[in-house]
Structures are given as structure tokens and as C-alpha cells.
Design a protein around this motif. Structure first.
Motif, PDB file in Angstrom:
ATOM      1  N   HIS A 199       0.810  -1.217   0.000  1.00 22.56           N
ATOM      2  CA  HIS A 199       0.000   0.000   0.000  1.00 22.56           C
ATOM      3  C   HIS A 199       0.845   1.269   0.000  1.00 22.56           C
ATOM      4  O   HIS A 199       0.415   2.300  -0.513  1.00 22.56           O
ATOM      5  CB  HIS A 199      -0.995  -0.005   1.169  1.00 22.56           C
ATOM      6  N   SER A 200       2.037   1.216   0.575  1.00 27.87           N
ATOM      7  CA  SER A 200       2.879   2.415   0.611  1.00 27.87           C
ATOM      8  C   SER A 200       3.296   2.844  -0.792  1.00 27.87           C
ATOM      9  O   SER A 200       3.143   4.013  -1.171  1.00 27.87           O
ATOM     10  CB  SER A 200       4.129   2.148   1.462  1.00 27.87           C
ATOM     11  N   ARG A 201       3.816   1.890  -1.556  1.00 29.03           N
ATOM     12  CA  ARG A 201       4.251   2.220  -2.917  1.00 29.03           C
ATOM     13  C   ARG A 201       3.050   2.515  -3.819  1.00 29.03           C
ATOM     14  O   ARG A 201       3.102   3.409  -4.670  1.00 29.03           O
ATOM     15  CB  ARG A 201       5.089   1.075  -3.492  1.00 29.03           C
ATOM     16  N   ALA A 202       1.963   1.760  -3.637  1.00 31.72           N
ATOM     17  CA  ALA A 202       0.768   1.973  -4.457  1.00 31.72           C
ATOM     18  C   ALA A 202       0.204   3.370  -4.243  1.00 31.72           C
ATOM     19  O   ALA A 202      -0.210   4.054  -5.190  1.00 31.72           O
ATOM     20  CB  ALA A 202      -0.283   0.914  -4.131  1.00 31.72           C
ATOM     21  N   GLY A 203       0.178   3.810  -2.992  1.00 30.54           N
ATOM     22  CA  GLY A 203      -0.301   5.154  -2.694  1.00 30.54           C
ATOM     23  C   GLY A 203       0.589   6.215  -3.308  1.00 30.54           C
ATOM     24  O   GLY A 203       0.109   7.218  -3.863  1.00 30.54           O
ATOM     25  N   TYR A 204       1.883   6.001  -3.222  1.00 29.30           N
ATOM     26  CA  TYR A 204       2.844   6.945  -3.807  1.00 29.30           C
ATOM     27  C   TYR A 204       2.664   7.043  -5.318  1.00 29.30           C
ATOM     28  O   TYR A 204       2.619   8.143  -5.882  1.00 29.30           O
ATOM     29  CB  TYR A 204       4.260   6.485  -3.469  1.00 29.30           C
ATOM     30  N   ASP A 205       2.539   5.900  -5.972  1.00 32.74           N
ATOM     31  CA  ASP A 205       2.391   5.898  -7.428  1.00 32.74           C
ATOM     32  C   ASP A 205       1.128   6.630  -7.862  1.00 32.74           C
ATOM     33  O   ASP A 205       1.111   7.323  -8.878  1.00 32.74           O
ATOM     34  CB  ASP A 205       2.361   4.458  -7.953  1.00 32.74           C
ATOM     35  N   LEU A 206       0.060   6.478  -7.071  1.00 35.00           N
ATOM     36  CA  LEU A 206      -1.184   7.164  -7.400  1.00 35.00           C
ATOM     37  C   LEU A 206      -1.048   8.674  -7.211  1.00 35.00           C
ATOM     38  O   LEU A 206      -1.409   9.465  -8.084  1.00 35.00           O
ATOM     39  CB  LEU A 206      -2.318   6.637  -6.516  1.00 35.00           C
ATOM     40  N   LEU A 207      -0.486   9.088  -6.075  1.00 33.82           N
ATOM     41  CA  LEU A 207      -0.459  10.508  -5.722  1.00 33.82           C
ATOM     42  C   LEU A 207       0.566  11.300  -6.517  1.00 33.82           C
ATOM     43  O   LEU A 207       0.345  12.474  -6.831  1.00 33.82           O
ATOM     44  CB  LEU A 207      -0.189  10.661  -4.223  1.00 33.82           C
ATOM     45  N   ARG A 208       1.697  10.683  -6.852  1.00 38.98           N
ATOM     46  CA  ARG A 208       2.734  11.449  -7.562  1.00 38.98           C
ATOM     47  C   ARG A 208       2.294  11.807  -8.983  1.00 38.98           C
ATOM     48  O   ARG A 208       2.864  12.710  -9.598  1.00 38.98           O
ATOM     49  CB  ARG A 208       4.051  10.676  -7.585  1.00 38.98           C
ATOM     50  N   ASN A 209       1.290  11.111  -9.474  1.00 46.22           N
ATOM     51  CA  ASN A 209       0.775  11.411 -10.809  1.00 46.22           C
ATOM     52  C   ASN A 209      -0.492  12.257 -10.780  1.00 46.22           C
ATOM     53  O   ASN A 209      -1.077  12.539 -11.826  1.00 46.22           O
ATOM     54  CB  ASN A 209       0.482  10.104 -11.561  1.00 46.22           C
ATOM     55  N   ALA A 210      -0.913  12.643  -9.578  1.00 43.78           N
ATOM     56  CA  ALA A 210      -2.142  13.432  -9.446  1.00 43.78           C
ATOM     57  C   ALA A 210      -1.825  14.921  -9.550  1.00 43.78           C
ATOM     58  O   ALA A 210      -0.968  15.432  -8.828  1.00 43.78           O
ATOM     59  CB  ALA A 210      -2.809  13.140  -8.103  1.00 43.78           C
ATOM     60  N   ALA A 218       2.840  12.932  -1.576  1.00 42.37           N
ATOM     61  CA  ALA A 218       2.991  11.570  -2.088  1.00 42.37           C
ATOM     62  C   ALA A 218       4.040  10.804  -1.290  1.00 42.37           C
ATOM     63  O   ALA A 218       3.889   9.606  -1.012  1.00 42.37           O
ATOM     64  CB  ALA A 218       3.370  11.600  -3.570  1.00 42.37           C
ATOM     65  N   HIS A 219       5.105  11.492  -0.886  1.00 45.25           N
ATOM     66  CA  HIS A 219       6.160  10.832  -0.107  1.00 45.25           C
ATOM     67  C   HIS A 219       5.679  10.465   1.298  1.00 45.25           C
ATOM     68  O   HIS A 219       6.228   9.554   1.927  1.00 45.25           O
ATOM     69  CB  HIS A 219       7.403  11.716  -0.040  1.00 45.25           C
ATOM     70  N   CYS A 220       4.650  11.151   1.799  1.00 43.33           N
ATOM     71  CA  CYS A 220       4.056  10.753   3.085  1.00 43.33           C
ATOM     72  C   CYS A 220       3.476   9.349   2.975  1.00 43.33           C
ATOM     73  O   CYS A 220       3.633   8.520   3.879  1.00 43.33           O
ATOM     74  CB  CYS A 220       2.969  11.747   3.497  1.00 43.33           C
ATOM     75  N   ALA A 221       2.795   9.085   1.865  1.00 41.40           N
ATOM     76  CA  ALA A 221       2.256   7.742   1.629  1.00 41.40           C
ATOM     77  C   ALA A 221       3.384   6.734   1.461  1.00 41.40           C
ATOM     78  O   ALA A 221       3.306   5.600   1.958  1.00 41.40           O
ATOM     79  CB  ALA A 221       1.367   7.747   0.384  1.00 41.40           C
TER      80      ALA A 221
END
Length: 364
Positions: A199-210, A218-221
Motif C-alpha cells: 500500500h505504501s508504494r501503491a499510494g505513492y504511485d497514485l499521488l505522484r501522478n495526481a 505523495a512521499h508521506c504515503a
């Protein structure tokens, strides 16, 4: 009002505060005598403790750190957005995250305004709310703790906004994990734990592209499960490799996790949660952040019954804003004998200390 474990409620006790669903709906109204049926219903809802009317504490009022309106709107937004992301993931569609920033930005601003207008330490007793999803409520609680701590650290408005967005979205990657694993009633297998860790990497991948979501959010996730000694995940970062936002978030995240009811574990009280943090201070968590956090939150919630080291018993009646481990206590018993209630300020009476809370709330 006094804080009482649900298992200790008696017929005809009267609630001081209503029990709410996290969507804002009232489950059990305040001001009416409780029947055994309602008490049983509270237990079925997983409510570990409630506030009840009490003659000794009738003038003690517990204020919410954020308004019910803000809480309702925040939970609605988190629920709606997280479910939409999950649905897109299930059917394999690419999410258009354009609206993410606007919806969550509005919520963060309202939370910031509410906390700024509060003149007290932060107290969240999540068991007073019934909720559909731990992840949704946890995301809000962690945001409140994180923002409150960041304010103590004199963050700028820009930094508060960034870390607030990062906090409310830190667990967004969990929508990629099945509910069966997230809410499993028992210990996860090694394989299941590895799935949760994505979930940590998945959240980052989603947020860094938002669009309009700061990269630091995104790095918080990405980093909120990293630990100072390198034992965390997903990258095994250590020390200064971990961003300050993530170090703050790690403390808030663990504290809320252990002080919330879970399907596999009853909630700890705040002072017990703080002991968990202190046990890892300097190795898992930044020691300075843990110490500041202890002065940001209410270690002993208003209304809880406590025992003092000199044989007295009382109820926490007021917080000392910068010294939450030493609140005001309304004493009503000494060495087993009832006395006329009177106030003791533990900040002034330094030789007196709380040594125990009345049988841990929410336990069997």
C-alpha cells in the motif's frame, strides 16, 4: 460528564454525548436513560466507552477537536474518493485524479481552521464513533494528530497544507488490498503481510501522478512505514534518509492504530499508546517528535477516572495545555473513603502523579 467503559454501563445511566456513526448520523441519543437493550446494542456496534452524566462531574464538558460538521464532511470525502479509486482499480480503469486535490484541499483547510481555533490539547476517542471502515476513520484521526503536531513545530501555512494532504491520503494505497486481509480477525500470514505492505508504494504511485498534489504529500504515503533504524518498508530507509513529514506521520499513524478498536485487538488508552512510542523513541521513531507529540495530545482524556500515588482517586477535569501528562484531577475519594470533591492541579503538586486509570476502557 464521565468517561465509562461500555461494559460497565448500568440500566438508567444517561449519555452526556450522543454516539454517532462516522457519517454524522446519531446512533444513540444523549439525555435519555439507557436500557439493557441499548447497552447491548452499543457493545454490538463495537463502542468501547461513552460519556455519561455524573453528579460529581456534571460541569465538566468535553469539546471536540474538530466540529461534527467537519468530521462528517471529511469522512464523506475520504469514503467517496477512496471507494472510487478502489472501483477503478478493480475494473482495471485508469483513474482521472483531477478532483482529488480540490476535494481534499477543502477538507484540510477546514481541519486546520478548527484546530487553530481550539485552545486545548488534542483528544480523539474514536470508539465514541461507530464506523464502517477503520481506514477511513484512521485517515482522519492521523490527519488531526499530524496537523496538531506540525502546528506545535511552527510549520508554515504551506507546510501545514502539504503534510495535511499527505496525512489524509497516507493510506490511500490500502484500497488496493482486499477487505478480507485488511480486516482479518487474527494474525496475518507472511504472505498476507507482504500484500499489505504494497500500500505504501501503491499510494505513492497514485499521488505522484495526481495534478496539484504536492510531491511531498505523495512521499508521506511512500515513507510513513519507514523507521529510523532502517527496519521499515518499502525501502528500508534510515535516519535522515526519511523525510521529516514521514517521521511525524509515523508517530501519529502508530499512535492512532494502537488507540483504536480493531477487529483483532481492543483499543489502548492514550497513555498506553504513548508508552509504545517511547519504547521505540530513538530507534524506530524520532525521539524529539515523540516528546513533542506527548505535549500535543491529551494523555489522560477529560472524564477518565484515575488513581494517584498518594491513595486518592478522581476524575480528570481539565488539561494543562503544554503538560498533558499532568492534568487537573477532581478528587472524590481518598484511601477508599468518599470525600467532598475538590480540584488538584498536578502541574503545581509535582510530588503527586497518576499511577493508574480505572480498569482499561473497552476491555473485557
Amino acid at each position: 460528564m464521565r468517561l465509562v467503559a461500555t461494559r460497565s454501563l448500568k440500566e438508567n445511566d444517561i449519555l452526556s454525548k450522543p454516539v454517532l456513526h462516522d457519517n454524522g448520523n446519531v446512533l444513540v441519543q444523549s439525555g435519555i436513560p439507557l436500557s439493557n437493550r441499548i447497552i447491548s446494542r452499543l457493545s454490538d456496534f463495537g463502542i468501547g466507552y461513552v460519556y455519561v452524566d455524573d453528579e460529581i462531574t456534571k460541569d465538566i464538558i468535553v469539546k471536540n477537536v474538530i466540529s461534527d460538521e467537519t468530521r462528517k464532511e471529511a469522512i464523506h470525502t475520504i469514503t467517496k474518493e477512496f471507494k472510487e479509486i478502489a472501483n477503478h482499480h478493480i475494473v482495471g480503469q485508469k483513474l482521472n485524479p483531477l478532483h482529488l486535490s480540490k476535494d481534499f484541499s477543502n477538507i484540510i483547510q477546514k481541519i486546520l481552521n478548527d484546530i487553530k481555533s481550539s485552545d486545548d490539547v488534542i483528544s480523539i476517542l474514536s470508539d465514541v464513533y461507530c464506523y464502517d471502515s477503520y481506514v477511513f476513520t484512521h485517515s482522519l484521526n492521523v490527519t488531526i494528530y499530524t496537523v496538531g503536531l506540525a502546528m506545535k513545530m511552527k510549520f508554515s501555512e504551506k507546510q501545514l497544507f502539504e503534510i495535511g494532504l499527505g496525512a489524509i491520503l497516507h493510506d490511500v494505497g490500502k484500497v488496493m488490498v482486499t477487505k478480507e486481509i485488511l480486516e482479518k480477525n487474527g494474525r496475518l500470514t507472511d504472505e498476507e503481510y507482504e500484500i499489505v505492505k504494497i500500500h505504501s508504494r501503491a499510494g505513492y504511485d497514485l499521488l505522484r501522478n495526481a495534478p496539484n498534489i504536492p510531491l511531498l504529500a505523495a512521499h508521506c504515503a511512500f515513507q510513513h512505514h519507514e523507521r529510523l533504524n532502517g527496519s521499515g518498508y518499502p525501502q528500508g530507509l534510515s535516519g535522515d534518509e526519511i523525510h521529516l513529514y514521514a517521521k511525524i506521520l509515523a508517530v501519529a499513524d502508530v499512535f492512532d492504530a494502537v488507540t483504536s478498536n480493531r477487529v483483532y485487538r481492543k483499543a489502548m488508552l492514550p497513555h498506553e499508546g504513548l508508552e509504545i512510542l517511547y519504547s521505540g523513541a530513538g530507534t524506530l521513531f524520532d525521539k524529539t517528535i515523540v516528546e513533542l507529540f506527548s505535549r500535543t495530545i491529551a494523555i489522560y482524556p477529560i472524564g477518565i477516572t484515575v488513581y494517584l500515588n498518594d491513595g486518592r482517586k478522581g476524575v480528570v477535569s481539565k488539561q494543562n495545555k503544554y503538560f498533558s501528562m499532568r492534568p487537573h484531577v477532581r478528587v472524590f475519594e481518598q484511601n477508599g473513603d468518599r470525600v467532598e470533591p475538590y480540584e488538584v492541579d498536578l502541574l503545581k503538586e509535582r510530588s503527586v502523579a497518576i499511577i493508574e486509570c480505572e480498569a482499561r476502557l473497552g476491555t473485557e
